[in-house]
Design an enzyme around this catalytic site. Structure first.
Site, PDB file in Angstrom:
ATOM      1  N   ARG A  68       0.837  -1.199   0.000  1.00  0.00           N
ATOM      2  CA  ARG A  68       0.000   0.000   0.000  1.00  0.00           C
ATOM      3  C   ARG A  68       0.870   1.246   0.000  1.00  0.00           C
ATOM      4  O   ARG A  68       1.798   1.373   0.788  1.00  0.00           O
ATOM      5  CB  ARG A  68      -0.902  -0.010   1.246  1.00  0.00           C
ATOM      6  CG  ARG A  68      -1.810   1.207   1.361  1.00  0.00           C
ATOM      7  CD  ARG A  68      -2.823   1.029   2.483  1.00  0.00           C
ATOM      8  NE  ARG A  68      -2.244   1.183   3.804  1.00  0.00           N
ATOM      9  CZ  ARG A  68      -2.925   1.056   4.943  1.00  0.00           C
ATOM     10  NH1 ARG A  68      -4.211   0.726   4.894  1.00  0.00           N
ATOM     11  NH2 ARG A  68      -2.336   1.216   6.104  1.00  0.00           N
ATOM     12  N   GLY A  72      -0.891   4.716  -0.998  1.00  0.00           N
ATOM     13  CA  GLY A  72      -1.855   5.710  -0.538  1.00  0.00           C
ATOM     14  C   GLY A  72      -3.182   5.133  -0.074  1.00  0.00           C
ATOM     15  O   GLY A  72      -3.948   5.802   0.610  1.00  0.00           O
ATOM     16  N   GLY A 125      -1.954   8.266  -3.170  1.00  0.00           N
ATOM     17  CA  GLY A 125      -0.533   7.947  -3.110  1.00  0.00           C
ATOM     18  C   GLY A 125       0.067   7.839  -4.501  1.00  0.00           C
ATOM     19  O   GLY A 125      -0.517   7.231  -5.400  1.00  0.00           O
ATOM     20  N   VAL A 126       1.255   8.414  -4.673  1.00  0.00           N
ATOM     21  CA  VAL A 126       1.898   8.448  -5.990  1.00  0.00           C
ATOM     22  C   VAL A 126       2.242   7.052  -6.490  1.00  0.00           C
ATOM     23  O   VAL A 126       2.124   6.758  -7.679  1.00  0.00           O
ATOM     24  CB  VAL A 126       3.168   9.326  -5.921  1.00  0.00           C
ATOM     25  CG1 VAL A 126       3.993   9.196  -7.190  1.00  0.00           C
ATOM     26  CG2 VAL A 126       2.784  10.777  -5.694  1.00  0.00           C
ATOM     27  N   TYR A 140      -5.063  10.517 -14.421  1.00  0.00           N
ATOM     28  CA  TYR A 140      -5.575  11.666 -15.168  1.00  0.00           C
ATOM     29  C   TYR A 140      -5.898  12.819 -14.230  1.00  0.00           C
ATOM     30  O   TYR A 140      -6.050  12.655 -13.027  1.00  0.00           O
ATOM     31  CB  TYR A 140      -6.837  11.277 -15.951  1.00  0.00           C
ATOM     32  CG  TYR A 140      -8.065  11.104 -15.083  1.00  0.00           C
ATOM     33  CD1 TYR A 140      -8.918  12.176 -14.851  1.00  0.00           C
ATOM     34  CD2 TYR A 140      -8.360   9.894 -14.482  1.00  0.00           C
ATOM     35  CE1 TYR A 140     -10.030  12.043 -14.040  1.00  0.00           C
ATOM     36  CE2 TYR A 140      -9.476   9.747 -13.672  1.00  0.00           C
ATOM     37  CZ  TYR A 140     -10.305  10.824 -13.455  1.00  0.00           C
ATOM     38  OH  TYR A 140     -11.404  10.690 -12.641  1.00  0.00           O
ATOM     39  N   TYR A 163     -10.088   2.740 -11.823  1.00  0.00           N
ATOM     40  CA  TYR A 163     -11.457   2.577 -11.320  1.00  0.00           C
ATOM     41  C   TYR A 163     -11.714   1.088 -11.086  1.00  0.00           C
ATOM     42  O   TYR A 163     -12.741   0.549 -11.473  1.00  0.00           O
ATOM     43  CB  TYR A 163     -12.479   3.095 -12.337  1.00  0.00           C
ATOM     44  CG  TYR A 163     -12.500   4.580 -12.581  1.00  0.00           C
ATOM     45  CD1 TYR A 163     -11.822   5.465 -11.761  1.00  0.00           C
ATOM     46  CD2 TYR A 163     -13.223   5.103 -13.651  1.00  0.00           C
ATOM     47  CE1 TYR A 163     -11.851   6.828 -11.999  1.00  0.00           C
ATOM     48  CE2 TYR A 163     -13.257   6.474 -13.896  1.00  0.00           C
ATOM     49  CZ  TYR A 163     -12.570   7.330 -13.069  1.00  0.00           C
ATOM     50  OH  TYR A 163     -12.602   8.684 -13.313  1.00  0.00           O
TER      51      TYR A 163
END
Length: 543
Positions: A121, A123, A193-194, A203, A483
């Site tokens: 994990r 973010g 989180g990047v 996006y 998504y």
């Protein structure tokens, strides 16, 4: 960002005994093999053998038996979807928060040696929580990268190295500290989180000018299935291609990205115009938006969010960002989109970093420090999401069907339309794994606030998704991997049947790029070490 004092502690503090961390907590809903009773002790011993950088146990290891409340607090700290924090949801046996890159390398080596499954994990924004929940692997360990969040911005080189645990808000803030005319084309939600975000493409409001976040990555650091630390040169172009849009958790553990910064004007213009059904009864404004949003000048980004307002009402908000001054924007809108009725009073000129606050839907007047201090208002506490790609305008009758279903909802539920075109249409769909390029008008995100009525809301969003079938992409019906939606299909425990099943949802996320992703996965991780419910599978073994 790792503090200097903490770095000194790592260099000087004596190794802290791990003898007190002997037993493994066994959850009531988990059947754990007897051989895993000393799982954590063995893992810690193995880590010590494979890294020369100390890790203070009280700051890096968290178990329910040591301190149940602290363990839960750490587990929930960056878990963004409370739908997966119920008592019945499988929990990790323990959480490890590495403070050095070598700790991640050692974790991969030790997990393989001990037969422990890792979930990683950065973010915690993945929609189906596969980074911190496992429905198919028992036991599993959570590797939480939130302590690896260093950001080094180099304005002269127009680049920034960003560790995986940093958030988008922190990236924006640190860039703005160095320059008023530099930015990065990434997401609207500041707490993402990047690390995992860019693996899906990424996006945001600059996408029509500069493309996706993944289109603007220069290099990366990743730990592979053998525990080796690789950069772009050593990983090779195939793997570098795969990690920029092929989805998180399939090819290795991202430790850092080298981002290409982009130019933004010192002053840009934002606006927001809301249309209720009473103001736009025939939905002519929304119908016009569908026809022109992808064809506007690439400096102009107009997103539409349809929200339930309560009291059996719903409204569409047109939230825009223009990389230029207010006067030029008004001229463009009067010519291209007069139906919206944009006026000067709807517009505000501001710095790019201030537009990040606007796009993140923070309250008016929120200081930019909120980007590094405050949880994003875009996140529902408990939600279910689904996505669609739209290739041709949706008929007004179908749009009314969306509104009809939205008025039944409580505040918090929304449907968002994100426009494509501009740079998004100029990049080949095979340039990176993200394939939704030319021919895409806009993307839809359906988001249902589940709360205490999860079953009802899950049924609602699935019914809406079914209703939309005739009006969106088909053969295959397409979606965006960030998504993530397990309704599309999912892997079972490491079996050969996963490849056949994944061909269905793989085509929805990646179209023709899926086959290349599978070939790369089979090469760089043949034993499928990095896996989850919707990870890229390996090729089936030939009999």
């Amino acid at each position: 960002m790792l503090m200097i004092a903490e770095m000194r502690l790592l260099k000087t503090a004596p190794s802290i005994s791990y003898i007190s961390f002997l037993a493994l907590y066994i959850f009531s809903y988990t059947i754990t093999p007897i051989s895993s009773n000393y799982l954590q002790e063995d893992f810690i011993k193995c880590l010590h053998r494979n890294t020369h950088v100390n890790f203070p146990l009280e700051k890096t290891f968290f178990t329910p038996e040591k301190n149940a409340s602290t363990f839960i607090n750490v587990l929930e700290a960056t878990a963004q979807n409370y739908r997966f924090l119920t008592k019945a949801t499988p929990k990790p046996s323990f959480i490890f928060k590495p403070v050095h890159e070598s700790h991640v390398q050692a974790s991969v080596i030790c997990s393989k040696k001990l037969g422990i499954h890792l979930r990683v994990r950065s973010g915690g924004h993945d929609f189906e929580a596969v980074s911190y929940v496992s429905q198919i692997e028992t036991p599993f360990v959570l590797l939480d990268l939130s302590k690896l969040r260093q950001i080094n911005v180099d304005i002269e080189e127009n680049s920034a190295w960003v560790q995986a645990g940093a958030t988008l808000g922190e990236v924006y803030y640190r860039i703005a500290e160095k320059s008023k005319i530099h930015g990065f084309p990434a997401g609207l939600c500041s707490t993402v989180g990047v690390g995992g975000y860019i693996t899906g493409g990424g996006y945001g409001a600059l996408m029509r000018k500069y493309g996706l976040a993944a289109d603007n990555v220069l290099d990366a650091k990743i730990v592979d299935a053998n525990g080796k630390l690789l950069d772009r040169s050593s990983m090779g172009e195939d793997m570098f291609w795969a990690i920029r849009g092929g989805g998180g958790g399939s090819f290795g553990i991202i430790l850092a990205w080298k981002l290409k910064l982009v130019l933004v004007p010192e002053t840009l213009t934002i606006f927001s115009v809301t249309k209720t059904l009473e103001q736009d009864p025939d939905l002519k404004t929304l119908s016009k938006w569908q026809r022109i949003a992808d064809k506007l000048v690439e400096e102009l980004f107009i997103r539409v969010v349809i929200r339930a307002s309560g009291n059996n009402t719903a409204a569409a908000s047109y939230r825009g960002q223009f990389l230029g001054d207010q006067g030029t924007l008004i001229g463009i809108m009067k010519k291209a989109f007069p139906e919206l009725g944009l006026t000067e009073k709807d517009c505000t000129e501001m710095k790019w970093i201030e537009s990040v606050i606007f796009n993140g839907e923070f309250p008016t007047g929120t200081p930019i420090e909120a980007l590094i201090q405050v949880k994003s208002p875009l996140v529902n506490p408990s939600f279910k999401s689904k996505g669609d790609i739209v290739k041709k305008p949706i008929p007004a009758l179908a749009l009314k069907g969306i509104f009809k279903r939205m008025v039944q909802q409580e505040p918090g539920t929304f449907v968002a339309f994100t426009p494509y075109g501009g740079m998004m249409a100029k990049i080949s769909e095979s340039e990176i794994p993200f394939p939704h390029r030319s021919g895409t008008l806009f993307k839809i995100l359906y988001n249902s606030n589940t709360g205490t009525r999860a079953s009802r809301q899950l049924n609602w969003i699935r019914e809406l998704y079914s209703f939309m079938t005739p009006y969106v992409s088909s053969n295959p019906r397409q979606s965006y991997v960030n998504y993530r939606d397990l309704d599309l299909g999912q892997n079972t425990k490491n079996t050969s049947s996963n490849f056949k099943n994944a061909q269905i949802w793989g085509a929805e996320y990646f179209k023709g790029n899926f086959e290349r992703l599978v070939r790369i996965k089979s090469k760089v991780d043949p034993h499928n070490i990095f896996r989850h419910e919707q990870s890229i599978p390996t090729l089936p073994v030939q009999s």
